[in-house]
Design a protein around this motif. Sequence first.
Motif, PDB file in Angstrom:
ATOM      1  N   GLY A   1       0.880  -1.195   0.046  1.00 61.41           N
ATOM      2  CA  GLY A   1      -0.089  -0.159  -0.020  1.00 61.41           C
ATOM      3  C   GLY A   1       0.760   1.368   0.122  1.00 61.41           C
ATOM      4  N   ILE A   2       0.484   2.385   0.897  1.00 64.67           N
ATOM      5  CA  ILE A   2       0.872   3.497   0.868  1.00 64.67           C
ATOM      6  C   ILE A   2       2.389   3.363   1.362  1.00 64.67           C
ATOM      7  N   GLY A   3       2.608   2.723   2.339  1.00 69.79           N
ATOM      8  CA  GLY A   3       3.974   2.692   3.073  1.00 69.79           C
ATOM      9  C   GLY A   3       4.942   1.944   1.833  1.00 69.79           C
TER      10      GLY A   3
ATOM     11  N   TYR B   1       7.526  -4.297   8.756  1.00 72.26           N
ATOM     12  CA  TYR B   1       6.520  -5.205   8.469  1.00 72.26           C
ATOM     13  C   TYR B   1       5.985  -5.837   9.705  1.00 72.26           C
ATOM     14  N   ASN B   2       4.841  -6.517   9.627  1.00 72.04           N
ATOM     15  CA  ASN B   2       4.395  -6.998  10.844  1.00 72.04           C
ATOM     16  C   ASN B   2       4.360  -8.479  10.555  1.00 72.04           C
ATOM     17  N   SER B   3       3.758  -8.879   9.293  1.00 71.17           N
ATOM     18  CA  SER B   3       3.492 -10.416   8.976  1.00 71.17           C
ATOM     19  C   SER B   3       3.956 -10.440   7.414  1.00 71.17           C
TER      20      SER B   3
ATOM     21  N   LYS C   1      11.006  -6.984  11.108  1.00 71.88           N
ATOM     22  CA  LYS C   1       9.750  -7.469  11.702  1.00 71.88           C
ATOM     23  C   LYS C   1       9.446  -6.499  12.958  1.00 71.88           C
ATOM     24  N   ALA C   2       8.449  -6.069  13.052  1.00 71.95           N
ATOM     25  CA  ALA C   2       7.951  -5.450  14.225  1.00 71.95           C
ATOM     26  C   ALA C   2       6.639  -4.961  14.350  1.00 71.95           C
ATOM     27  N   ASP C   3       5.985  -5.323  15.499  1.00 73.51           N
ATOM     28  CA  ASP C   3       4.546  -4.780  15.814  1.00 73.51           C
ATOM     29  C   ASP C   3       4.755  -3.416  16.216  1.00 73.51           C
ATOM     30  N   VAL C   4       4.059  -2.370  15.594  1.00 73.25           N
ATOM     31  CA  VAL C   4       4.267  -1.057  15.858  1.00 73.25           C
ATOM     32  C   VAL C   4       3.209  -0.671  17.047  1.00 73.25           C
TER      33      VAL C   4
ATOM     34  N   ASN D   1       3.409   5.025   9.279  1.00 70.58           N
ATOM     35  CA  ASN D   1       2.328   4.853   8.185  1.00 70.58           C
ATOM     36  C   ASN D   1       1.258   3.704   8.580  1.00 70.58           C
ATOM     37  N   ALA D   2       1.923   2.546   9.249  1.00 70.03           N
ATOM     38  CA  ALA D   2       1.100   1.376   9.600  1.00 70.03           C
ATOM     39  C   ALA D   2      -0.274   1.510  10.173  1.00 70.03           C
ATOM     40  N   GLY D   3      -1.410   0.720   9.627  1.00 72.31           N
ATOM     41  CA  GLY D   3      -2.660   1.343  10.161  1.00 72.31           C
ATOM     42  C   GLY D   3      -3.643   0.238   9.610  1.00 72.31           C
TER      43      GLY D   3
ATOM     44  N   ASN E   1      -4.929   0.647  19.314  1.00 67.49           N
ATOM     45  CA  ASN E   1      -3.387   0.459  19.449  1.00 67.49           C
ATOM     46  C   ASN E   1      -2.540   0.547  18.150  1.00 67.49           C
ATOM     47  N   ILE E   2      -2.874   0.079  17.077  1.00 69.80           N
ATOM     48  CA  ILE E   2      -2.032   0.255  15.795  1.00 69.80           C
ATOM     49  C   ILE E   2      -1.966   1.681  15.257  1.00 69.80           C
ATOM     50  N   ASN E   3      -3.229   2.372  14.982  1.00 67.97           N
ATOM     51  CA  ASN E   3      -3.325   3.599  14.471  1.00 67.97           C
ATOM     52  C   ASN E   3      -2.943   4.787  15.363  1.00 67.97           C
TER      53      ASN E   3
ATOM     54  N   ASN F   1       3.274  11.348  10.229  1.00 63.98           N
ATOM     55  CA  ASN F   1       2.198  10.535  10.569  1.00 63.98           C
ATOM     56  C   ASN F   1       1.299  10.382   9.575  1.00 63.98           C
ATOM     57  N   MET F   2       0.839   9.127   9.304  1.00 61.37           N
ATOM     58  CA  MET F   2       0.067   8.918   8.150  1.00 61.37           C
ATOM     59  C   MET F   2      -1.626   8.988   8.627  1.00 61.37           C
ATOM     60  N   SER F   3      -2.180  10.120   8.687  1.00 59.03           N
ATOM     61  CA  SER F   3      -3.656  10.194   9.101  1.00 59.03           C
ATOM     62  C   SER F   3      -4.645   9.759   8.216  1.00 59.03           C
TER      63      SER F   3
ATOM     64  N   GLY G   1      -2.937  13.139   5.209  1.00 61.89           N
ATOM     65  CA  GLY G   1      -4.380  12.906   5.373  1.00 61.89           C
ATOM     66  C   GLY G   1      -4.995  12.364   3.898  1.00 61.89           C
ATOM     67  N   PRO G   2      -4.567  11.194   3.478  1.00 65.59           N
ATOM     68  CA  PRO G   2      -5.025  10.429   2.233  1.00 65.59           C
ATOM     69  C   PRO G   2      -6.608  10.538   2.256  1.00 65.59           C
ATOM     70  N   GLY G   3      -7.196  10.617   1.073  1.00 63.11           N
ATOM     71  CA  GLY G   3      -8.509  10.280   0.741  1.00 63.11           C
ATOM     72  C   GLY G   3      -8.606   8.781   0.223  1.00 63.11           C
ATOM     73  N   ALA G   4      -9.259   8.439  -0.804  1.00 57.58           N
ATOM     74  CA  ALA G   4      -9.399   7.101  -1.279  1.00 57.58           C
ATOM     75  C   ALA G   4      -8.333   7.027  -2.078  1.00 57.58           C
ATOM     76  N   ILE G   5      -7.358   6.040  -1.960  1.00 53.19           N
ATOM     77  CA  ILE G   5      -6.177   5.744  -2.425  1.00 53.19           C
ATOM     78  C   ILE G   5      -6.432   4.117  -2.623  1.00 53.19           C
ATOM     79  N   ASN G   6      -5.924   3.763  -4.031  1.00 52.06           N
ATOM     80  CA  ASN G   6      -6.065   2.418  -4.401  1.00 52.06           C
ATOM     81  C   ASN G   6      -4.787   1.488  -3.716  1.00 52.06           C
ATOM     82  N   THR G   7      -5.205   1.042  -2.690  1.00 46.88           N
ATOM     83  CA  THR G   7      -4.419  -0.012  -1.792  1.00 46.88           C
ATOM     84  C   THR G   7      -5.069  -1.233  -1.352  1.00 46.88           C
ATOM     85  N   PRO G   8      -4.337  -2.303  -0.969  1.00 48.93           N
ATOM     86  CA  PRO G   8      -4.887  -3.254  -0.503  1.00 48.93           C
ATOM     87  C   PRO G   8      -5.996  -3.320   0.761  1.00 48.93           C
ATOM     88  N   ILE G   9      -5.855  -1.969   1.475  1.00 48.99           N
ATOM     89  CA  ILE G   9      -7.028  -1.643   2.555  1.00 48.99           C
ATOM     90  C   ILE G   9      -8.534  -1.563   1.618  1.00 48.99           C
ATOM     91  N   ASN G  10      -8.319  -1.129   0.516  1.00 45.64           N
ATOM     92  CA  ASN G  10      -9.507  -0.781  -0.099  1.00 45.64           C
ATOM     93  C   ASN G  10      -9.988  -1.751  -1.175  1.00 45.64           C
ATOM     94  N   ALA G  11      -8.999  -2.854  -1.488  1.00 44.38           N
ATOM     95  CA  ALA G  11      -9.005  -3.797  -2.813  1.00 44.38           C
ATOM     96  C   ALA G  11     -10.535  -4.346  -2.900  1.00 44.38           C
TER      97      ALA G  11
HETATM   98  P1  NAD Z   1      -2.553  -1.320   3.737  1.00 43.00           P
HETATM   99  O1  NAD Z   1      -3.423  -2.319   4.356  1.00 43.00           O
HETATM  100  O2  NAD Z   1      -2.463  -1.639   2.361  1.00 43.00           O
HETATM  101  O3  NAD Z   1      -1.150  -1.211   4.532  1.00 43.00           O
HETATM  102  C1  NAD Z   1      -1.165  -1.080   5.786  1.00 43.00           C
HETATM  103  C2  NAD Z   1       0.222  -1.741   6.452  1.00 43.00           C
HETATM  104  O4  NAD Z   1       0.218  -1.367   7.743  1.00 43.00           O
HETATM  105  C3  NAD Z   1       0.467  -3.055   6.029  1.00 43.00           C
HETATM  106  O5  NAD Z   1       1.701  -3.093   5.673  1.00 43.00           O
HETATM  107  C4  NAD Z   1       0.276  -3.770   7.381  1.00 43.00           C
HETATM  108  O6  NAD Z   1       1.145  -5.063   7.496  1.00 43.00           O
HETATM  109  C5  NAD Z   1       0.691  -2.808   8.436  1.00 43.00           C
HETATM  110  N1  NAD Z   1       0.358  -2.965   9.794  1.00 43.00           N
HETATM  111  C6  NAD Z   1      -0.770  -3.286  10.140  1.00 43.00           C
HETATM  112  N2  NAD Z   1      -0.513  -3.526  11.650  1.00 43.00           N
HETATM  113  C7  NAD Z   1       0.712  -3.441  11.742  1.00 43.00           C
HETATM  114  C8  NAD Z   1       1.421  -3.638  12.776  1.00 43.00           C
HETATM  115  N3  NAD Z   1       0.507  -4.029  14.167  1.00 43.00           N
HETATM  116  N4  NAD Z   1       2.598  -3.344  13.129  1.00 43.00           N
HETATM  117  C9  NAD Z   1       3.381  -3.168  12.085  1.00 43.00           C
HETATM  118  N5  NAD Z   1       2.721  -2.903  10.680  1.00 43.00           N
HETATM  119  C10 NAD Z   1       1.344  -3.008  10.824  1.00 43.00           C
HETATM  120  O7  NAD Z   1      -3.231   0.216   4.075  1.00 43.00           O
HETATM  121  P2  NAD Z   1      -2.805   1.472   3.226  1.00 43.00           P
HETATM  122  O8  NAD Z   1      -4.049   1.912   2.465  1.00 43.00           O
HETATM  123  O9  NAD Z   1      -1.481   1.389   2.588  1.00 43.00           O
HETATM  124  O10 NAD Z   1      -2.754   2.290   4.593  1.00 43.00           O
HETATM  125  C11 NAD Z   1      -1.594   3.104   4.911  1.00 43.00           C
HETATM  126  C12 NAD Z   1      -2.120   4.204   5.940  1.00 43.00           C
HETATM  127  O11 NAD Z   1      -2.655   4.816   5.391  1.00 43.00           O
HETATM  128  C13 NAD Z   1      -3.028   3.654   7.138  1.00 43.00           C
HETATM  129  O12 NAD Z   1      -2.657   4.432   8.430  1.00 43.00           O
HETATM  130  C14 NAD Z   1      -4.243   4.007   6.832  1.00 43.00           C
HETATM  131  O13 NAD Z   1      -5.172   4.355   7.916  1.00 43.00           O
HETATM  132  C15 NAD Z   1      -3.767   5.164   5.781  1.00 43.00           C
HETATM  133  N6  NAD Z   1      -5.143   5.769   4.988  1.00 43.00           N
HETATM  134  C16 NAD Z   1      -5.266   4.866   3.904  1.00 43.00           C
HETATM  135  C17 NAD Z   1      -6.221   5.574   3.135  1.00 43.00           C
HETATM  136  C18 NAD Z   1      -6.574   4.665   1.724  1.00 43.00           C
HETATM  137  O14 NAD Z   1      -7.529   4.930   0.962  1.00 43.00           O
HETATM  138  N7  NAD Z   1      -6.041   3.683   1.609  1.00 43.00           N
HETATM  139  C19 NAD Z   1      -6.952   6.657   3.247  1.00 43.00           C
HETATM  140  C20 NAD Z   1      -6.657   7.258   4.523  1.00 43.00           C
HETATM  141  C21 NAD Z   1      -5.615   6.917   5.451  1.00 43.00           C
END
Ligand code: NAD
Length: 261
Positions: free
Chosen positions: A18-20, A38-40, A63-66, A92-94, A114-116, A142-144, A187-197
């Motif tokens: 995704g964005i990261g 990365y976490n997983s 590898k680390a849990d944020v 960025n993780a969320g 916890n994560i966000n 910070n990714m808001s 502050g992203p809006g609607a971005i084409n990443t796996p979270i929205n796939a």
């Molecule tokens: P994504 O699901 O594609 O990627 C999220 C990443 O966070 C993944 O690599 C995941 O493994 C990692 N992650 C989750 N929990 C974790 C943990 N405990 N420790 C370490 N890593 C962890 O999502 P994305 O769309 O790329 O989102 C990235 C950021 O952008 C997030 O904070 C999300 O809230 C924000 N965001 C995304 C959008 C969007 O439209 N895609 C819009 C607004 C904000």
Amino acid sequence: MYPELQNKVAVITGGSKGIGNAICYRFGEEKMNVVVNYNSDASGAEEAVNLIKKAGGNAIAVKADVGSEDGNLHLLEQAINTFGGLDIWVNNAGMENQYNTHELPLAEWEKVININLTGVFLGSRTALNYFVKNGKKGNIINMSSVHEQIPWPTFAHYAASKGGVKLFTQTIAMEYAPHNIRVNSIGPGAINTPINAKKFADPKQLEMTTSMVPMQRIGDPAEVAAVAAWLASDQSSYVTGITLFVDGGMTLYPSFQGGRG
Ligand code: NAD
């Protein structure tokens, strides 16, 4: 491209997709040294490392849990041990998931917060500690989300976490400005990443989301990464405490488009 970024050391949380992942690639193009967290998804992180190296930078996957103190300390340690220090930390993780709020399990609330939000605190604290103790000019990004501003029914925990990120960013930006440490949010809006796939794979849902964007299209992760690079660079040297929305105008009250209202 920003030549001053060359050889700078950055930690990017959630860099495996995704964005990261797009920020990893962009920082690679800037010829930076990147700790790809990365976490997983180990293979996604390794792929990111290869992309960064191919683009001209250097990288390791860690590898680390944020959401844990140890996880964040481990990321800093790896940055210091491998690349000799730290210049930029990108929280960025969320994650997000959907529940009616009256049915939202406490465990899901806690996971998202916890994560966000706690993750952003722990990552920022780790980086601030290093910057302050070493008298170093530092930079935290910070990714808001647009949902630090726009309410989002059935995603109350997500919106609460991003609202928290907004005031946390503003507060520490003020607190550490005298140390020459800048802190900003994207502050992203609607971005084409796996979270929205899943959502964007459905043409009806895609059309619904697009209709909420004045620019009438979904954003590309590279467009968010470009903003991260600018915030990391000296071109934004007098910018701190902001949220830079990357949303095609989603935060502009699009329902008023065409003079409605
Ligand atoms: P994504 O699901 O594609 O990627 C999220 C990443 O966070 C993944 O690599 C995941 O493994 C990692 N992650 C989750 N929990 C974790 C943990 N405990 N420790 C370490 N890593 C962890 O999502 P994305 O769309 O790329 O989102 C990235 C950021 O952008 C997030 O904070 C999300 O809230 C924000 N965001 C995304 C959008 C969007 O439209 N895609 C819009 C607004 C904000």
